[in-house]
Enzyme design. Structure first.
Site: not given
Length: 265
Positions: A49-51, A53, A47
């Protein structure tokens, strides 16, 4: 960079400070990526806000391999995605319908066309290699003799590996951060079977502490986060660790409880 994360204590609970393992690839991200990083280019999903990524992008910058991110939803900018781009990650965005079909042959073909030569890593990095990395938490706790060891659960990889690596006498409890998280039982079992060939009997998933779903919060959870920070100087993130810590307090799991702090605080 720490090799073994330290243990501290708060509210009678031992905190396994995996957030201190690496400044930009902290916690379960470091453990899940440890055996997934082979030097080849990687493309993965997440997403906005993906940690995960963020961590994959940071790993690419630190270890010198190209990275790609397939992001759920319409094109946006935020701190996480700006950081990923600054690290050299190339991003594409998929509408939510196509993102839900991210494991379909059609979407995977699109991703491989966009990122030729890249290894495709699942959302959250949860696969057999991730389980192997998270199994290393258990031996770091063996000196306790026995304990209930807790972690937040999003995709199931951390809990699968945590439980698989625990010494005899230990049990694992995962706290779903997703509404409707009962499916995580099957996911954890699938990941353990993929990694080990069998399912261990020493774990369970608590599904009643999601506070409305992924990245959702409530005034009650926000108050809990503020009180915890005031008393202990540690700000829990509302997506993962705060829900776990609230659940631990509510359930009273035993004399020796370890909470794995899995990400940035």
């Amino acid at each position: 960079m720490a090799v073994v994360s330290p243990l501290t204590r708060a509210d009678g609970v031992l905190l396994k400070r995996d957030d201190l393992l690496h400044p930009d690839i902290p916690g379960n991200k470091w453990r899940k990526l440890k055996y997934n990083l082979t030097g080849e280019p990687i493309v993965t999903f997440g997403g906005a806000y993906s940690n995960h990524i963020r961590a994959v992008a940071a790993a690419g910058r630190e270890f010198g391999f190209p990275t790609g991110g397939v992001i759920r939803g319409e094109p946006v900018r935020n701190e996480v995605l700006d950081f990923a781009v600054a690290c050299g990650m190339r991003l594409i965005f998929l509408d939510r319908a196509r993102y839900r079909a991210k494991t379909s042959p059609e979407v995977l073909r699109l991703v491989r066309e966009e990122f030729p030569g890249h290894r495709v890593l699942p959302e959250g990095g949860s696969n057999a290699e991730a389980v192997r990395g998270c199994m290393e938490i258990g031996p770091e706790l063996a000196h306790l003799g026995e304990a209930v060891v807790c972690c937040p659960v999003g995709t199931g990889g951390t809990l699968a590996g945590l439980a698989a690596g625990l010494p005899p006498g230990f049990t694992a409890v995962g706290f779903s951060v997703l509404k409707g998280g009962s499916f995580l039982y099957d996911e954890v079992a699938r990941l353990q079977t993929e990694a080990l060939g069998h399912v261990t009997p020493n774990w369970r998933v608590e599904t009643g502490f999601h506070f409305g779903g992924y990245a959702r919060t409530t005034p009650e959870l926000s108050a809990f986060i503020g009180d915890f920070e005031t008393r202990h100087g540690l700000r829990l993130d509302h997506v993962y660790t705060a829900k776990m810590m609230y659940g631990i307090r509510a359930l009273g799991l035993g004399p020796t409880v370890v909470a794995v702090i899995t990400g940035r605080v």
